[in-house]
Write an enzyme that holds these catalytic residues in place. Structure first.
Site, short mmCIF file in Angstrom:
data_model
loop_
_atom_site.label_atom_id
_atom_site.label_comp_id
_atom_site.label_asym_id
_atom_site.label_seq_id
_atom_site.Cartn_x
_atom_site.Cartn_y
_atom_site.Cartn_z
N LEU A 131 0.82 -1.21 0.00
CA LEU A 131 0.00 0.00 0.00
C LEU A 131 0.85 1.26 0.00
O LEU A 131 0.37 2.33 -0.36
CB LEU A 131 -0.92 0.02 1.22
CG LEU A 131 -1.91 -1.15 1.35
CD1 LEU A 131 -2.76 -0.98 2.59
CD2 LEU A 131 -2.78 -1.25 0.11
N LYS A 135 10.28 5.72 5.15
CA LYS A 135 11.68 5.66 5.57
C LYS A 135 11.98 4.45 6.43
O LYS A 135 13.05 3.88 6.36
CB LYS A 135 12.03 6.94 6.33
CG LYS A 135 13.48 6.99 6.79
CD LYS A 135 13.81 8.30 7.46
CE LYS A 135 15.28 8.31 7.87
NZ LYS A 135 15.66 9.57 8.54
N ASP A 248 0.88 17.41 14.46
CA ASP A 248 1.32 17.26 13.06
C ASP A 248 0.13 17.02 12.14
O ASP A 248 0.16 16.12 11.29
CB ASP A 248 2.34 16.13 12.94
CG ASP A 248 3.17 16.22 11.66
OD1 ASP A 248 3.24 17.33 11.07
OD2 ASP A 248 3.74 15.20 11.24
#
Length: 390
Positions: A131, A135, A248
């Site tokens: 999917l 990193k 975030d």
């Protein structure tokens, strides 16, 4: 404080090497660049990597014509024919269980009524197509063999986590996300691990990344934007009530469920802060609030600022303080240099909401509860979202 079971997940350091030359940077370079840098002549980093969050992995679906059809429904039961969440199990460990772990396993056995609780392992899942990449590892479509429940299996490589010194962030992310239950927050059903990898069992968001939707569309209309902002306001209200600050919020960290409902998917920078005051500089450059840029203490109001930036980006296709280099972006944020382009044309109500969210003084920002009562939200958001209790 993470539980002993969660904290144990990354303590096994045996066989952590990977073949030489392997890179787990994945497709991060494909994230949208922010233009040529004005600081020292260096190119400005992609937005995703401006302040590297833990979960750089893409959790969404890369739709292909040949891909499998989305599952028919997700429910929280396991009746015949239903696709409920996987049965509860505990994390795998190669060492004897501590007292806290044994106690937790005992409670889980009692809650489930089972005589024995098996530990999750990779053989419990049928693995499907990839999917996404990131990193620290990859994400795969998967199906739990016993319940036939469809999930996204996020596979993180221990050596990459250790080299980047982010094991503590993963523990915190697991601890926080596993305790959250909200329709606009991606569920973390469980986790397990072996000598080289950590596996997170996540809710499958069938329609993939919102960021890619925004890239394709260029911008969203006011009805869609208002519905997303209302959904996020409800999810963030829920998080803040549990003393969780996300820190975030941005399109890359949002997914779309089967019915198009928004899901907050990445809690790599989130924190449980009962005292509500932190000083860590974290998140993503274009979404940083002034108090973070100035190095001051911050609280849950940082999520309100991010909601304002997100609303602007949905409506105009770019964040409000985007500039050629880091320094200029910081300056625009500190000045709250807010400009509304003439196209696409947006209503005064939308602009008014953004202005009330993007206020330099955190105490003066519009509270999330009042976001839901704002006339523009009331006029444009999906009534079903507004009527929902949470």
């Amino acid at each position: 404080m993470p539980s002993a079971g969660v904290a144990a997940a990354l303590l096994d350091k045996e066989n952590v090497g990977v073949p030489a030359g392997k890179s787990m940077d994945g497709k991060l370079a494909g994230k949208r660049p922010l233009g040529d840098g004005a600081d020292g002549g260096a190119a400005k980093l992609p937005r995703k990597s401006a302040l590297q969050p833990l979960s750089a992995n893409v959790l969404g679906v890369q739709q292909t014509a040949a891909g499998p059809a989305p599952p028919p429904s997700f429910s929280d039961n396991t009746k015949p024919g239903a696709m409920g969440p996987p049965p509860p199990r505990v994390a795998t460990s190669s060492r004897p269980a501590s007292g806290a772990e044994a106690s937790g396993a005992s409670r889980e056995r009692s809650a489930s009524g089972a005589a024995m609780v098996r530990r999750w392992q990779l053989t419990d899942f049928d693995i499907g197509k990839p999917l996404g990449r990131g990193k620290f590892g990859n994400v795969y479509l998967a199906r739990e063999r016993k319940s036939k429940f469809i999930v996204a299996l996020k596979v993180l490589f221990k050596n990459q986590l250790q080299q980047s010194n982010v094991e503590h962030q993963l523990r915190r992310e697991i601890e926080i996300q596993s305790h959250l239950r909200h329709p606009n927050i991606l569920r973390l059903y469980g986790y397990f691990y072996d000598h080289t990898r950590v596996y997170l069992i996540l809710e499958y968001a069938a329609r993939g990344e919102l960021y890619k939707e925004l890239q394709r569309a260029g911008s969203f209309d006011e009805r869609r934007t208002a519905t997303y902002v209302a959904s996020l306001a409800k999810a963030l209200t829920y998080c803040h009530a549990k003393h969780v600050i996300h820190r975030d919020i941005k399109p890359e960290n949002l997914l779309l469920g089967l019915n198009g409902d928004l899901k907050i998917a990445d809690f790599g920078w989130s924190v449980h802060a009962p005292n509500s005051r932190r000083k860590t500089l974290c998140g993503t450059l274009d979404y940083l609030p002034p108090e973070m840029v100035e190095g001051n203490y911050h609280d849950a109001a940082v999520d309100v600022w991010s909601l304002g930036v997100l609303c602007y980006e949905f409506l105009y296709g770019q964040p409000p303080f985007e500039a050629a280099g880091h320094s200029e972006t910081y300056k625009r944020i500190l000045r709250v240099d807010l400009r509304f382009p003439p196209t696409p044309e947006r209503s005064d109500g939308a602009k008014d909401l953004i202005k009330q969210l993007l206020v330099k003084d955190p105490k003066e920002r519009l509270p999330l509860g009042q976001v839901l009562q704002h006339p523009w939200i009331q006029a444009h958001a999906d009534p079903a979202v507004l009527a929902r209790a949470t």
